[in-house]
Design an enzyme around this catalytic site. Structure first.
Site, PDB file in Angstrom:
ATOM      1  N   LYS A 211     -12.933 -64.747 -11.698  1.00  0.00           N
ATOM      2  CA  LYS A 211     -13.022 -65.431 -13.005  1.00  0.00           C
ATOM      3  C   LYS A 211     -12.406 -66.625 -13.318  1.00  0.00           C
ATOM      4  O   LYS A 211     -13.108 -67.376 -14.253  1.00  0.00           O
ATOM      5  CB  LYS A 211     -12.274 -64.239 -14.117  1.00  0.00           C
TER       6      LYS A 211
ATOM      7  N   ASP B 160     -14.821 -61.550 -22.775  1.00  0.00           N
ATOM      8  CA  ASP B 160     -13.651 -60.699 -23.053  1.00  0.00           C
ATOM      9  C   ASP B 160     -13.123 -61.186 -24.439  1.00  0.00           C
ATOM     10  O   ASP B 160     -12.720 -60.116 -25.118  1.00  0.00           O
ATOM     11  CB  ASP B 160     -12.624 -60.813 -21.780  1.00  0.00           C
TER      12      ASP B 160
HETATM   13  P1  NAP Z   1      -3.361 -58.765 -14.738  1.00  0.00           P
HETATM   14  O1  NAP Z   1      -3.915 -60.170 -14.993  1.00  0.00           O
HETATM   15  O2  NAP Z   1      -3.256 -58.218 -13.645  1.00  0.00           O
HETATM   16  O3  NAP Z   1      -2.294 -58.335 -16.001  1.00  0.00           O
HETATM   17  C1  NAP Z   1      -1.643 -57.321 -16.043  1.00  0.00           C
HETATM   18  C2  NAP Z   1      -0.765 -57.300 -17.220  1.00  0.00           C
HETATM   19  O4  NAP Z   1       0.164 -56.207 -17.047  1.00  0.00           O
HETATM   20  C3  NAP Z   1       0.493 -58.314 -16.840  1.00  0.00           C
HETATM   21  O5  NAP Z   1       1.044 -59.024 -18.127  1.00  0.00           O
HETATM   22  C4  NAP Z   1       1.539 -57.777 -16.249  1.00  0.00           C
HETATM   23  O6  NAP Z   1       3.182 -57.903 -16.403  1.00  0.00           O
HETATM   24  C5  NAP Z   1       1.497 -56.315 -16.925  1.00  0.00           C
HETATM   25  N1  NAP Z   1       2.083 -55.029 -16.225  1.00  0.00           N
HETATM   26  C6  NAP Z   1       1.577 -54.401 -15.237  1.00  0.00           C
HETATM   27  N2  NAP Z   1       2.248 -53.613 -14.823  1.00  0.00           N
HETATM   28  C7  NAP Z   1       3.526 -53.560 -15.727  1.00  0.00           C
HETATM   29  C8  NAP Z   1       4.529 -52.581 -16.013  1.00  0.00           C
HETATM   30  N3  NAP Z   1       5.060 -51.587 -15.220  1.00  0.00           N
HETATM   31  N4  NAP Z   1       5.522 -52.775 -17.053  1.00  0.00           N
HETATM   32  C9  NAP Z   1       5.181 -54.047 -17.817  1.00  0.00           C
HETATM   33  N5  NAP Z   1       4.181 -54.768 -17.671  1.00  0.00           N
HETATM   34  C10 NAP Z   1       3.106 -54.431 -16.640  1.00  0.00           C
HETATM   35  O7  NAP Z   1      -4.503 -57.471 -15.406  1.00  0.00           O
HETATM   36  P2  NAP Z   1      -5.891 -57.941 -16.523  1.00  0.00           P
HETATM   37  O8  NAP Z   1      -6.916 -58.501 -15.826  1.00  0.00           O
HETATM   38  O9  NAP Z   1      -4.953 -58.819 -17.637  1.00  0.00           O
HETATM   39  O10 NAP Z   1      -5.897 -56.347 -16.907  1.00  0.00           O
HETATM   40  C11 NAP Z   1      -4.902 -55.630 -17.826  1.00  0.00           C
HETATM   41  C12 NAP Z   1      -5.489 -54.366 -18.118  1.00  0.00           C
HETATM   42  O11 NAP Z   1      -6.643 -54.600 -19.154  1.00  0.00           O
HETATM   43  C13 NAP Z   1      -6.042 -53.475 -17.077  1.00  0.00           C
HETATM   44  O12 NAP Z   1      -5.620 -52.213 -17.099  1.00  0.00           O
HETATM   45  C14 NAP Z   1      -7.577 -53.829 -17.183  1.00  0.00           C
HETATM   46  O13 NAP Z   1      -8.253 -52.667 -16.637  1.00  0.00           O
HETATM   47  C15 NAP Z   1      -7.639 -53.946 -18.502  1.00  0.00           C
HETATM   48  N6  NAP Z   1      -8.715 -54.471 -19.104  1.00  0.00           N
HETATM   49  C16 NAP Z   1      -9.814 -54.083 -19.843  1.00  0.00           C
HETATM   50  C17 NAP Z   1     -10.954 -54.838 -20.534  1.00  0.00           C
HETATM   51  C18 NAP Z   1     -11.702 -54.254 -21.554  1.00  0.00           C
HETATM   52  O14 NAP Z   1     -13.085 -54.674 -21.714  1.00  0.00           O
HETATM   53  N7  NAP Z   1     -11.336 -53.266 -22.214  1.00  0.00           N
HETATM   54  C19 NAP Z   1     -10.882 -56.052 -19.965  1.00  0.00           C
HETATM   55  C20 NAP Z   1      -9.944 -56.593 -19.196  1.00  0.00           C
HETATM   56  C21 NAP Z   1      -9.056 -56.015 -18.684  1.00  0.00           C
HETATM   57  P3  NAP Z   1       3.454 -59.226 -15.356  1.00  0.00           P
HETATM   58  O15 NAP Z   1       3.072 -60.403 -15.901  1.00  0.00           O
HETATM   59  O16 NAP Z   1       5.085 -59.058 -15.698  1.00  0.00           O
HETATM   60  O17 NAP Z   1       3.067 -58.828 -13.901  1.00  0.00           O
END
Ligand code: NAP
Length: 291
Positions: free
Chosen positions: A73, A109
């Site tokens: 992305k 998004d």
């Molecule tokens: P990402 O860039 O990897 O970010 C993950 C986030 O989750 C970070 O802020 C991370 O914190 C936090 N995190 C992970 N494990 C954690 C824990 N044990 N305790 C506290 N914080 C934790 O991922 P992303 O692309 O933003 O996606 C995040 C979620 O959104 C995923 O489940 C994805 O499937 C979902 N999503 C959904 C859509 C939709 O259309 N519905 C679109 C995009 C993403 P740190 O910064 O501290 O690592």
């Protein structure tokens, strides 16, 4: 699927790695068929080292457009000819439109998150919002909420608080709006969720297979909140279950997923997408996985 693929069939695609579990082909192909549009949507596995070649190839193949998912992305941006201003601010693209060989990037998004909120009649302007997480999705969501004048607090894990500060800095530069940044812990959650109109989980907490995890203790949820969990697998996360039990209104990640697809669909075809159908198709596939 279109009933017949011909030389005139428009091609849309998804590039990412991995792509096996994507819901996008099912959503888009059902929508093309529903509207009788001569298009097809195909998933394409593109490894990080193959990104530049893949984008050149998609241009040469005259695809109508494509979606971009993890891990491309951000890195796709220098391969494009232009960017929508919001995608440029966010620094990430999930949708590309090919206009006669010119590739322009968008971030649906962010717009999809907003559309899912607006569908529930929620207007972010002036509202207190708790945004949990500071990853890629949180960055897009923070930008769209700031653009709509929400009063934003970003909560993230202590060891990665820099990411949250970086998002707050970007928002201040772009929209002249201050966002507060706090460590994600129970004391801060208690302070911020008291009086929050919207609580957003933009972390991966609660996602399969760790479905017992939740970012918010149930005792902090109440019936004045709208709780939006962008995790879509499982469809009903622990956070959504506990929010509903506390009397809060809820929105699940499938709504955001369907809307980001619907907005891309409109850019490629010029037609309003059958968003309810796209949502049903995504749900059907996700429920199949949950069995
Ligand atoms: P990402 O860039 O990897 O970010 C993950 C986030 O989750 C970070 O802020 C991370 O914190 C936090 N995190 C992970 N494990 C954690 C824990 N044990 N305790 C506290 N914080 C934790 O991922 P992303 O692309 O933003 O996606 C995040 C979620 O959104 C995923 O489940 C994805 O499937 C979902 N999503 C959904 C859509 C939709 O259309 N519905 C679109 C995009 C993403 P740190 O910064 O501290 O690592």
């Amino acid at each position: 699927m279109p009933r017949e693929i011909s030389g005139k069939t428009g091609v849309c695609a998804l590039i990412g790695d991995p792509i096996e579990h994507t819901m996008s082909p099912v959503m888009h192909n059902a929508a093309f068929e529903e509207l009788g549009l001569d298009y097809i949507y195909v998933p394409l596995l593109v490894r990080p080292e193959g990104l530049a070649e893949a984008v050149r190839g998609l241009r040469a193949l005259h695809v109508r457009g494509f979606n971009v998912t993890i891990p491309h992305k951000v890195k796709v941006i220098p391969r494009l000819d232009g960017l929508d201003p919001m995608a440029e601010r966010i620094g990430a693209v999930n949708t590309v439109v090919n206009n006669g060989g010119e590739l322009r990037g968008y971030n649906t998004d962010a717009a999809g998150f907003l559309a899912a909120l607006e569908e529930q009649g929620f207007v972010p302007g002036g509202k207190k919002v708790a945004l949990i997480g500071a990853g890629g999705a949180a960055r897009a969501i923070a930008h769209i909420l700031a653009q709509k004048d929400a009063r934003l607090t970003i909560l993230n894990r202590r060891q990665e608080l820099d990411w949250a500060h970086e998002i707050a800095g970007l928002i201040e530069d772009s929209f002249k709006k201050k966002a507060d940044v706090l460590e994600l812990n129970n004391d801060n959650l208690k302070a911020v969720l008291d009086g929050a109109a919207l609580v957003v989980n933009a972390t991966s907490l609660g996602m399969t297979p760790h479905t017992d995890a939740t970012p918010v203790p149930a005792a902090l949820l109440n019936d004045a909140q709208l709780v939006f969990d962008i995790v879509y697998n499982p469809v009903e996360t622990r956070l959504l279950r506990e929010a509903a039990a506390a009397g809060a209104r809820t929105i699940g990640g499938v709504d955001m997923l369907a809307w980001q697809g619907a907005l891309a669909f409109k850019m490629w075809t010029g037609r309003d997408a059958p968003v309810d159908l796209m949502r049903r198709e995504a749900l059907r596939m996700l429920k199949g996985h949950e069995k």
